[in-house]
Scaffold this active site. Structure first.
Site, PDB file in Angstrom:
ATOM      1  N   ALA A 105      46.339  54.731  44.137  1.00 41.79           N
ATOM      2  CA  ALA A 105      46.581  54.929  42.755  1.00 41.79           C
ATOM      3  C   ALA A 105      47.000  54.045  41.875  1.00 41.79           C
ATOM      4  CB  ALA A 105      47.975  55.867  43.036  1.00 41.79           C
ATOM      5  N   SER A 106      46.794  54.183  40.629  1.00 38.32           N
ATOM      6  CA  SER A 106      47.225  53.175  39.688  1.00 38.32           C
ATOM      7  C   SER A 106      48.183  53.763  38.434  1.00 38.32           C
ATOM      8  CB  SER A 106      46.004  52.927  38.768  1.00 38.32           C
ATOM      9  OG  SER A 106      44.987  52.137  39.616  1.00 38.32           O
TER      10      SER A 106
ATOM     11  N   ASP B 104      49.501  48.951  41.208  1.00 36.65           N
ATOM     12  CA  ASP B 104      48.547  49.738  41.875  1.00 36.65           C
ATOM     13  C   ASP B 104      49.067  49.889  43.304  1.00 36.65           C
ATOM     14  OD1 ASP B 104      46.283  49.630  39.853  1.00 36.65           O
ATOM     15  OD2 ASP B 104      46.139  47.690  40.216  1.00 36.65           O
ATOM     16  N   LEU B 105      48.662  51.087  43.875  1.00 34.54           N
ATOM     17  CA  LEU B 105      49.147  51.509  45.168  1.00 34.54           C
ATOM     18  C   LEU B 105      47.767  51.546  46.234  1.00 34.54           C
ATOM     19  CD1 LEU B 105      51.425  52.442  46.979  1.00 34.54           C
ATOM     20  CD2 LEU B 105      50.988  54.674  46.400  1.00 34.54           C
TER      21      LEU B 105
ATOM     22  N   ASP C  13      63.852  60.056  38.869  1.00 34.43           N
ATOM     23  CA  ASP C  13      62.517  60.367  38.729  1.00 34.43           C
ATOM     24  C   ASP C  13      61.880  61.354  39.620  1.00 34.43           C
ATOM     25  OD1 ASP C  13      60.021  60.372  37.167  1.00 34.43           O
ATOM     26  OD2 ASP C  13      58.931  58.501  37.923  1.00 34.43           O
TER      27      ASP C  13
ATOM     28  N   SER D 187      51.230  52.241  35.070  1.00 32.48           N
ATOM     29  CA  SER D 187      51.099  51.203  34.103  1.00 32.48           C
ATOM     30  C   SER D 187      51.306  49.721  34.415  1.00 32.48           C
ATOM     31  CB  SER D 187      52.356  51.539  33.079  1.00 32.48           C
ATOM     32  OG  SER D 187      52.207  52.910  32.635  1.00 32.48           O
ATOM     33  N   TYR D 188      52.042  49.320  35.406  1.00 33.67           N
ATOM     34  CA  TYR D 188      52.371  47.954  35.675  1.00 33.67           C
ATOM     35  C   TYR D 188      51.864  47.633  37.211  1.00 33.67           C
ATOM     36  CZ  TYR D 188      55.474  48.521  31.669  1.00 33.67           C
ATOM     37  OH  TYR D 188      55.728  48.652  30.634  1.00 33.67           O
TER      38      TYR D 188
END
Length: 508
Positions: free
Chosen positions: A257-258, A263-264, A371, A260-261
């Site tokens: 995943a990507s 990547d995974l 969140d 805003s700050y």
């Protein structure tokens, strides 16, 4: 007269990563197609600038720096708006002309007229929380377009200051460019008659105050500053070698995943499958380092079967990364979207009990997740659900309340959206939305953009629609989790008790 409306309002992703576009039969148009149509229309209108050498490249660059949702919102009828957007974004680069604002009177009517087959509007100006069209459209309607530096939390503060100026937001379109600027378009009803230039001046003054409040140079509130200083002090006095890892020992396999700050990635560490959250070096600043440090501290502090296990972190810039156990089952959000039908009640209860156990443990340790949503719930190989992503989690201060806005609009408690003091009960509201996701498999408020949903939750008491097939006890649980008054919401210890009781009844 025509009532002002916009195109494909429901297809925009707004301020967050999720969109209802994959639920729609309408495919977003390619940027190149929209660019070509706009260019053709500007030249057909005789716009002199459109024939200037180099304009074609500039226009194409304009579309490329903005997301696909921007192209979806544009049409040949809005060709001249594209020029205005291009101009405002250019002005936003210069501190002397930032924020760049355009205010113009929009057409309005006292009746609800059809805007044409090509127009699809899901704005809150059309319906209230009960689905009833408002009768009064007598207040002056303006379209406000704003471009400035793209800052975290700025969009929500912008909506708050508009409310303070007596502006009722009917529609909101928020875009971020690849190079760090925002382009926000609002349609608002004004509480009093005023000239567009006067409104523009007032907005500019308020936005400048808002931007100064978000400036890195501005001192944060005493409580937050003390909390950050205490956190850094704690990290300096722990055995760092116990959890700091050598980034050179990480092996990256594939991007999952990507954000805003960062990547995974899926990878390995000392032959163990792991998830690696990497912060991009170009975004690393003092504020991000503080958030990173806080996330590491919280992950070190917690250990529970229903919370993703922390393995270690690399704390040496520019290679900041957090390593956790790898969860092969993926996110609950993705799992729900792969299902052909709604989940069986026993599965819903099992997942919900896992989440409530993890959240109960966090709250016992004075940690607010802030969140909580299906995308931040991961599953292991045995489909055990674990809470993940503590990037915005926070240790609750001694006063028990906080005021900084954070989270994701569709799941956010009304007191958080409204910048009011809040406590751990904000997580309970979000859990109610998660439970609804498990029961329906749908995206909350999928017919609305995220910002429209947020406005509905605060101003109209909007909540997701509970289906007729929902178990009565679960319907009751949803309603108490969604109470406007946080003190009326249950603790997670009570939620666990309720869920276990329902599970026992349904097995008999």
């Amino acid at each position: 007269m025509e009532y002002y409306c916009t195109e494909s309002c429901s297809s925009r992703a707004g301020a967050e990563s999720y969109s209802s576009s994959n639920k729609s039969s309408r495919r977003p148009r390619e940027k190149l197609d929209v660019y070509s149509s706009i260019l053709w229309r500007l030249r057909e209108l005789g716009v002199e600038e459109a024939w200037r050498p180099g304009f074609e490249d500039e226009l194409l660059a304009h579309f490329r720096r903005l997301p696909h949702s921007y192209a979806s919102d544009m049409s040949v009828e809005k060709a001249e708006d594209v020029l205005m957007h291009k101009r405002l974004l250019q002005m936003a680069k210069d501190p002397a002309t930032r924020p760049a604002i355009e205010v113009r009177r929009a057409k309005a009517s006292s009746s609800n007229q059809n805007c044409g087959n090509s127009v699809h509007s899901n704005t809150l100006s059309r319906v209230d929380a009960q689905g009833t069209a408002p009768r009064s459209r007598l207040r002056p309607i303006y379209e406000i377009t704003i471009s400035t530096n793209d800052k975290r939390k700025f969009l929500s503060q912008l909506t708050s200051l508009m409310s303070g100026l007596g502006l009722n937001i009917h529609e909101a379109h928020a875009f971020s460019t690849e190079d760090g600027y925002s382009l926000d378009v609002f349609v608002v009803a004004c509480s009093k008659e005023q000239e567009a230039e006067e409104l523009k001046t007032n907005l500019a003054m308020e936005i400048q105050k808002c931007e100064r409040s978000l400036s890195p140079e501005k001192h944060v509130a005493d409580a937050n500053r003390q909390e950050q200083n205490g956190l850094m002090h704690m990290l300096k006095h722990v055995d760092v070698d116990f959890w700091e890892i050598d980034a050179n020992l990480l092996r990256f396999e594939k991007k999952l995943a990507s954000g805003s700050y960062g990547d995974l990635y899926k990878g390995t560490y000392l032959s163990q499958d792991v998830a690696i959250k990497v912060f991009r070096s170009e975004h690393i600043n003092k504020a991000l380092q503080q958030e990173f440090t806080q996330e590491v501290f919280i992950l070190r502090k917690i250990q529970h079967r229903n919370i993703v296990k922390f393995i270690g972190a690399s704390m040496r810039p520019p290679r900041l990364c957090i390593v956790t156990e790898y969860m092969p089952g993926g996110s609950v959000f993705d799992f729900l979207r792969k299902q052909k039908d709604v989940l069986h009640l026993s599965t819903v209860l099992r997942f919900a009990i896992d989440v409530s156990k993890g959240m109960h443990y966090l709250h016992q340790n004075d940690i607010i997740h802030r969140d909580l949503k299906a995308a931040n719930l991961l599953m292991d190989e045995n489909n055990v659900v674990k809470i993940a992503d503590f990037g915005v989690a926070k240790i609750q201060c001694q006063s028990g309340v906080m005021t900084a806005e954070t989270g994701t609009y569709r799941w956010m408690a009304p007191e958080v959206i409204g910048h009011k003091p809040y406590n751990h009960k904000a997580d309970v509201f979000s859990f109610g939305i998660v439970l609804w996701e498990l029961l329906t498999g749908k995206l909350p408020y999928e017919e609305l953009t995220p910002l429209q949903a947020a406005i509905g939750v605060v101003q109209k008491g909007l909540r997701p629609k509970i289906t007729s097939y929902t178990h009565p006890a679960l319907e009751q649980l949803l309603n108490i989790c969604w109470q406007l008054d946080p003190s009326m919401r249950p603790e997670f210890s009570e939620i666990m008790e309720i869920l276990n009781h329902i599970a026992k009844l349904t097995q008999e």
